[in-house]
Every structure is written in C-alpha cells, then in structure tokens.
Design an enzyme around this catalytic site. Structure first.
Site, PDB file in Angstrom:
ATOM      1  N   PHE A 157     -12.844  -0.532   4.586  1.00 49.64           N
ATOM      2  CA  PHE A 157     -13.350  -1.763   3.846  1.00 49.64           C
ATOM      3  C   PHE A 157     -13.508  -3.159   4.478  1.00 49.64           C
ATOM      4  CE2 PHE A 157      -9.079  -2.617   2.481  1.00 49.64           C
ATOM      5  CZ  PHE A 157      -9.039  -3.951   2.430  1.00 49.64           C
ATOM      6  N   LYS A 181     -20.798   7.039   7.601  1.00 47.81           N
ATOM      7  CA  LYS A 181     -20.158   6.737   6.091  1.00 47.81           C
ATOM      8  C   LYS A 181     -19.283   5.777   5.888  1.00 47.81           C
ATOM      9  CE  LYS A 181     -17.260   7.481   3.459  1.00 47.81           C
ATOM     10  NZ  LYS A 181     -16.687   6.531   2.808  1.00 47.81           N
ATOM     11  N   GLU A 184     -16.819   2.981   0.821  1.00 47.24           N
ATOM     12  CA  GLU A 184     -17.359   2.849  -0.857  1.00 47.24           C
ATOM     13  C   GLU A 184     -17.261   1.480  -1.420  1.00 47.24           C
ATOM     14  OE1 GLU A 184     -15.074   4.552   0.407  1.00 47.24           O
ATOM     15  OE2 GLU A 184     -13.549   5.031  -1.007  1.00 47.24           O
ATOM     16  N   SER A 234      -6.564   4.044   7.040  1.00 46.28           N
ATOM     17  CA  SER A 234      -5.111   3.935   6.787  1.00 46.28           C
ATOM     18  C   SER A 234      -4.539   5.182   7.550  1.00 46.28           C
ATOM     19  CB  SER A 234      -4.888   4.037   5.457  1.00 46.28           C
ATOM     20  OG  SER A 234      -5.488   5.238   4.938  1.00 46.28           O
ATOM     21  N   CYS A 289      -6.154  -5.494  10.568  1.00 44.12           N
ATOM     22  CA  CYS A 289      -5.381  -4.442  11.120  1.00 44.12           C
ATOM     23  C   CYS A 289      -4.745  -5.235  12.162  1.00 44.12           C
ATOM     24  CB  CYS A 289      -6.070  -3.166  11.800  1.00 44.12           C
ATOM     25  SG  CYS A 289      -7.153  -3.933  12.969  1.00 44.12           S
ATOM     26  N   GLU A 389       2.980  -0.921   5.922  1.00 47.49           N
ATOM     27  CA  GLU A 389       1.970  -2.068   5.971  1.00 47.49           C
ATOM     28  C   GLU A 389       1.638  -2.595   4.845  1.00 47.49           C
ATOM     29  OE1 GLU A 389      -1.966  -0.402   6.741  1.00 47.49           O
ATOM     30  OE2 GLU A 389      -2.475  -2.214   8.318  1.00 47.49           O
TER      31      GLU A 389
HETATM   32  P1  NAD Z   1      -8.780   4.030   3.975  1.00 43.96           P
HETATM   33  O1  NAD Z   1      -8.090   5.095   4.866  1.00 43.96           O
HETATM   34  O2  NAD Z   1      -8.611   4.160   2.559  1.00 43.96           O
HETATM   35  O3  NAD Z   1     -10.328   4.521   3.835  1.00 43.96           O
HETATM   36  C1  NAD Z   1     -11.335   4.491   5.161  1.00 43.96           C
HETATM   37  C2  NAD Z   1     -12.501   5.356   5.252  1.00 43.96           C
HETATM   38  O4  NAD Z   1     -11.806   6.765   4.738  1.00 43.96           O
HETATM   39  C3  NAD Z   1     -13.256   5.161   3.903  1.00 43.96           C
HETATM   40  O5  NAD Z   1     -14.586   5.277   4.300  1.00 43.96           O
HETATM   41  C4  NAD Z   1     -12.913   5.981   2.929  1.00 43.96           C
HETATM   42  O6  NAD Z   1     -13.844   6.376   1.902  1.00 43.96           O
HETATM   43  C5  NAD Z   1     -12.422   7.442   3.671  1.00 43.96           C
HETATM   44  N1  NAD Z   1     -11.513   8.096   2.794  1.00 43.96           N
HETATM   45  C6  NAD Z   1     -10.549   7.499   2.155  1.00 43.96           C
HETATM   46  N2  NAD Z   1      -9.599   8.569   1.757  1.00 43.96           N
HETATM   47  C7  NAD Z   1      -9.966   9.779   2.342  1.00 43.96           C
HETATM   48  C8  NAD Z   1      -9.773  11.009   2.368  1.00 43.96           C
HETATM   49  N3  NAD Z   1      -8.780  11.469   1.616  1.00 43.96           N
HETATM   50  N4  NAD Z   1     -10.387  11.934   3.165  1.00 43.96           N
HETATM   51  C9  NAD Z   1     -11.367  11.736   4.006  1.00 43.96           C
HETATM   52  N5  NAD Z   1     -11.562  10.295   3.828  1.00 43.96           N
HETATM   53  C10 NAD Z   1     -11.225   9.184   3.305  1.00 43.96           C
HETATM   54  O7  NAD Z   1      -8.770   2.650   4.672  1.00 43.96           O
HETATM   55  P2  NAD Z   1      -9.148   1.151   3.982  1.00 43.96           P
HETATM   56  O8  NAD Z   1      -8.272   0.824   2.872  1.00 43.96           O
HETATM   57  O9  NAD Z   1     -10.615   1.376   3.847  1.00 43.96           O
HETATM   58  O10 NAD Z   1      -8.883   0.123   5.215  1.00 43.96           O
HETATM   59  C11 NAD Z   1      -7.495  -0.240   5.295  1.00 43.96           C
HETATM   60  C12 NAD Z   1      -6.913   0.349   6.562  1.00 43.96           C
HETATM   61  O11 NAD Z   1      -7.548   0.272   7.780  1.00 43.96           O
HETATM   62  C13 NAD Z   1      -5.579  -0.312   6.706  1.00 43.96           C
HETATM   63  O12 NAD Z   1      -4.441   0.636   6.897  1.00 43.96           O
HETATM   64  C14 NAD Z   1      -5.841  -1.244   8.291  1.00 43.96           C
HETATM   65  O13 NAD Z   1      -4.769  -1.124   9.225  1.00 43.96           O
HETATM   66  C15 NAD Z   1      -6.747   0.032   8.779  1.00 43.96           C
HETATM   67  N6  NAD Z   1      -7.558  -0.374   9.870  1.00 43.96           N
HETATM   68  C16 NAD Z   1      -7.250  -0.030  11.249  1.00 43.96           C
HETATM   69  C17 NAD Z   1      -8.130  -0.668  12.220  1.00 43.96           C
HETATM   70  C18 NAD Z   1      -7.600  -0.476  13.646  1.00 43.96           C
HETATM   71  O14 NAD Z   1      -8.580  -0.751  14.538  1.00 43.96           O
HETATM   72  N7  NAD Z   1      -6.444   0.086  13.908  1.00 43.96           N
HETATM   73  C19 NAD Z   1      -9.189  -1.684  11.953  1.00 43.96           C
HETATM   74  C20 NAD Z   1      -9.383  -2.018  10.664  1.00 43.96           C
HETATM   75  C21 NAD Z   1      -8.551  -1.160   9.508  1.00 43.96           C
END
Ligand code: NAD
Length: 504
Positions: A157, A181, A184, A234, A289, A389
C-alpha cells in the site's frame, strides 16, 4: 466503461486488454480515505475466470510483443513518460486521497516511478549482450537477452505509484507481458496509471491489472504461464511468496520489511542531523520501507536528543492538502491500533517515551487514523519496539560508545534495507560503508534510495531473491540469456569428421 479519473464511490473495475472491465465477483473490499473513513470505491476480488483471462490474454500479447524491436518499445515508453508527467498532479491527488499522504509526498511517489519509466526508455542499450570473436577457429560466440513470457507483480500500500512502476515498465520494455495485483488498500492510483499506459499506445494485454488479496495472489503463484514474480510487502508475506513461487519453479524477487538505523557521530553537523532525522522518521507517517526508525547516537552526540525532541514536537500530521501538515494518517484503523499497541509495549518494557503521539487529534478530521510524532530513548536491542518493524511515525534512540559498537548493533539486526551515517569524517564514513551489512548506505543522506540506473538493493530479511528491482539487475531478472556459438563453412572446404577434443 468510461475512461478518465476513477470516480469515488464507483466499484473499481479490472484492467484487462486495455479496457476497464467490471468484475463479476460478488466479493469486494472497501477502499477508504484514511483521514475520514469515507469509502472512495470498492475493489473486487477477481474471480478465477477473470484471473485466467488476464493471464492467458497476456500470454497471447507476449507472443506479438517479443518481436517488437526494442527501439520501438522505448518510443512507446517515452510517450508513457510524457503522459505520466502531464498527469502528475492528477495522479498525486488520487494517491493522496486513498493513502492520506501529503500532496508533496504523493507527487514524490509518482515522480520516483516516472524515473523508472525513463530508465525503461534506455532498453535498447540495456538489452545488449556479450560477444567474443574467434573463440575457436572460425567460431564466434554471442549472447542475447530474451524475455521470459508473462511476469507478475504484487505490490504494497505504501507507494501505490512508485512500486508498480518499479516493476512493469522494465518487464514490458524487456519484451514481457505483465499482470499486476496492486494493494487492495489503494488500487485507484495504479488503475489510473494503467489507463495512461493504454493511452500511450501499448497493445492490449501487455499490462493487466487484477484485484484481490491472498486467493488472487495464490492464483498467480501457481499458474504455469507466470514465469517470474516481483513482490514488495511485509516479511511474512514475502517469505510465503518466495517459498511458494520458487516451489512452483518460478523466478521470484521479494522485497520485505525493514528497520533502518542512522548513526550519528559526534563530529556531525548537529542541525543537519536533527532536521534529517525528523524528516526521515516521521515523513509519510513512517510508512516507508526506507524510513529511519532507529537513531544510534555515538558518544556525546546523545546530548542532542533534547533538541531532537523539540524539533519533532513541532511536526503535525494533517489532511493531504493542508500545506502545513508534515505527514498524513496511517493507512487503516488496524495499522493505527498496531502502532499504538507497540508504543504501549515500548513504555511497558522500560523505554523512555519522550514524545507520545498516541492521543493525536487533527481538527475537523476526528475519524482519521492519526498518530503523532513519537520519540523513545533508552531503547535496548531486546525490546519489542526494536525487534519489530513499527511502520509508524515512531523514532527510537539508542546510545553506543563507538562507531564499531554501532556497526555491530546494525549488523546483528536481521533487516538490511537501508542505513546511514552522519559525520564530517571521511575515514569514519569509509569504515562504515565497508563494514556495514546493509544493502543501501547513505553518507550524510538519510534515505539512500538509489536512482533507477542503479538497483534497489536491500539485504538480509529485507530481500529474498538474487536480482533486485530496476537498473541492470531488473533486466537480468526479466530476461533469460541465450548464448549462441556460430560457425560458417566455406563452401569449398571438405567436411572431415572431428573426432578429437583439442587441448592446448
Ligand atoms: P503486505 O505484505 O500486507 O501486502 C503486500 C501485498 O501482498 C498486497 O498486495 C496484499 O494484497 C498481498 N498479501 C497480503 N497478505 C497476503 C497473503 N497472506 N498471501 C498472499 N498475498 C498477500 O504489505 P503492506 O502492509 O501492504 O506493505 C507494508 C510492508 O511493505 C512493510 O513491511 C514495508 O517495509 C514493506 N515494503 C518493503 C519495501 C522494500 O523495498 N523492501 C518497499 C515498500 C514496502
């Protein structure tokens, strides 16, 4: 369906074959403005049939697109770059509404994505392989980089413009098709970007945008036509995506969470340290991040914490178009509850809370997911607030006696996305850059995100895979190398069986 700005309250369509297509799904997820809880739209959870169509049509688009010469692909990318630039403010406004980011921050999110499209315009030279003449008598060897087929991207997000743009422009410039994808929680921005992509003249099917969450991601992870997956999100989901994708024999790059430290040396410029620490910790409500979440004060630089506290206290969150706001709300009430829980845990475990943003209110926006700037000192490595985090506007202060102690602390941390050092000593900076086990290092630069001619190179638990995002590494990730060994016979030469391997 009407093209143009995705209107609030409408159900969000899918983007299939350059068209906005209403989903047949009876499952949907509300997308809210995090400052008001107003429902902006509802995002459908794409059905299996819709997922199949998106992937199969992408495969057909790939068969045509792989033969389009790279200079022609680059020309279309140039048109796309122009469209993104001319719609920069419109994109940033959509982005601000669904993420709560300040307008300036939202424009930065879009801009960092545009820069990757500019890199994709360089694709003809990036795709050049290697050659060696006369590797044996009359034999030449050369290599080409060829596209994989259909690639997929699953995005978080916190950067709904930049992170999709990290992925699909490079993948498509390399000759692939791409299924995205998006998160959401804020899918309106990537949808508008997809419309601009179609407007640039790319053929249908090259970029498909499907919506949903785990079920739709699982469909991509298991589908035999998906050749490579790019994920950002994450740690637990990154690990799941990496394990599942590779067990289905796909190429996977998974970017994950972070805990980024800034080392403050006593010889650093104090005013620079304080202003950079404030901006890099609470900017975007800490939902980056590469945010600095731990300040490691070396020696007497710890005396500056009082000044830091005063500077942080002046920063106020606010609505996206409030120019005096330093940052916006957290993305969701659940994210806010989680951050408040961690702040409470920090106090419970004995850290000193010098500034507590738990009870933050913003006039006229009583329902926003607000958390104010929060500062802890006396933090130790065993505390929950250090180990997890937080992803909120919370900065932890730690104190060590020497630069080597700071390096040891950071190297023992499981994450390795970014770090920085503030110092006026070239020797200290060089020692730090050499011994630190983190993939992106800033020297008097708090958030060292590389521009797209380099790659985004997180390490350790912040990244699973081999090739990183954008830059030359993205070209390697989205292509397969084909190596050709060629000999041309002289028609007058007699053919004799070659029975031996000659060793010299
Ligand atoms: P998230 O892991 O909750 O969601 C990321 C994506 O995965 C979304 O599209 C979501 O729909 C999907 N998803 C969620 N749960 C899932 C599951 N169980 N199975 C399959 N797909 C699933 O992350 P978020 O809260 O949207 O983003 C924040 C996180 O992203 C933080 O931990 C941040 O550090 C990390 N991030 C990392 C970087 C990097 O470059 N390392 C960059 C930006 C964000």
């Amino acid at each position: 369906m009407k093209k143009g700005v995705v209107m609030p309250s409408a159900n969000l369509p899918l983007f299939i074959n350059n068209e906005l297509v209403a989903s047949q799904s009876d499952q949907s997820i509300p997308v809210t403005n995090p400052a008001t809880q107003e429902v902006l739209t509802k995002v459908p959870e794409a059905t299996d049939a819709e997922m199949e169509q998106a992937i199969n049509d992408a495969q057909n688009a790939f068969y045509q697109w792989r033969d389009v010469p790279p200079p022609e692909r680059a020309r279309l990318m140039m048109v796309f770059q122009q469209l993104l630039k001319s719609h920069h403010d419109e994109l940033a406004e959509i982005l601000s509404q669904e993420t709560g980011k300040t307008f300036a921050d939202a424009k930065g999110d879009v801009w960092r994505g545009i820069e990757v499209v500019e890199q994709a315009c360089n694709i003809p030279s990036l795709l050049m392989g290697e050659t060696a003449e006369n590797v044996a008598g009359g034999i030449d060897t050369y290599s080409y980089m060829q596209p994989l087929g259909v690639c997929a991207g699953i995005t978080p997000f916190n950067f709904p413009a930049m992170i999709p743009l990290w992925m699909f422009p490079m993948a498509i410039a390399c000759g692939n098709a791409f299924v995205l994808k998006p998160s959401e929680q804020d899918p309106m921005t990537p949808m508008r970007i997809a419309e601009l992509f179609a407007g640039a003249g790319f053929p249908p099917g090259l970029l498909q945008v499907v919506h949903g969450r785990k079920a739709q991601v699982d469909h991509l992870l298991r589908h035999p036509l998906i050749k490579a997956l790019s994920f950002v999100g994450s740690v637990p989901v990154a690990q799941y995506i990496y394990r599942t994708g590779t067990s289905h024999l796909k190429r996977v790059q998974a970017f994950a969470g972070a805990k980024n430290h800034m080392v403050v040396m006593p010889d650093a410029d104090k005013a620079q340290v304080i202003s950079n620490l404030v901006g890099s910790s609470v900017g975007a409500a800490g939902q980056r991040c590469m945010a600095i979440s731990v300040a490691v004060f070396v020696g007497e630089s710890a005396d500056w914490i009082t000044d830091l506290q005063q500077a942080m206290a002046k920063v106020k969150p606010g609505f996206w178009n409030d120019e005096s706001a330093g940052f916006g709300p957290l993305i969701s009430p659940q994210a806010k509850e989680r951050v408040l829980g961690l702040i409470a845990q920090g106090k419970h475990e004995g850290a000193q809370c010098l500034l507590d943003g738990s009870d933050c209110r913003v006039a006229d926006y009583p329902d926003g997911n607000w958390v104010g700037p929060t500062l802890f000192s006396g933090v130790t490595a065993d505390m929950t607030i250090y180990r997890e985090e937080i992803f909120g506007p919370v900065l932890l202060c730690m104190h060590v006696n020497s630069l080597d102690d700071a390096i040891q602390l950071i190297n023992q941390n499981p994450y390795g996305n970014g770090t920085s050092i503030f110092t006026s000593s070239g020797l200290s900076a060089r020692h730090f850059q050499h011994y630190i086990e983190v993939g992106q290092v800033g020297i008097n630069v708090p958030i060292p995100v590389p521009l797209p001619f380099f790659s985004f190179t997180g390490w350790k638990q912040s990244f699973y895979g081999d090739q990183h995002a954008y830059g030359k590494q993205a070209v390697r990730f989205y292509t397969e190398t084909k190596t050709i060994t060629a000999r041309w016979f002289d028609p007058g030469m007699a053919a004799t069986p070659n029975m031996t391997i000659q060793m010299r």
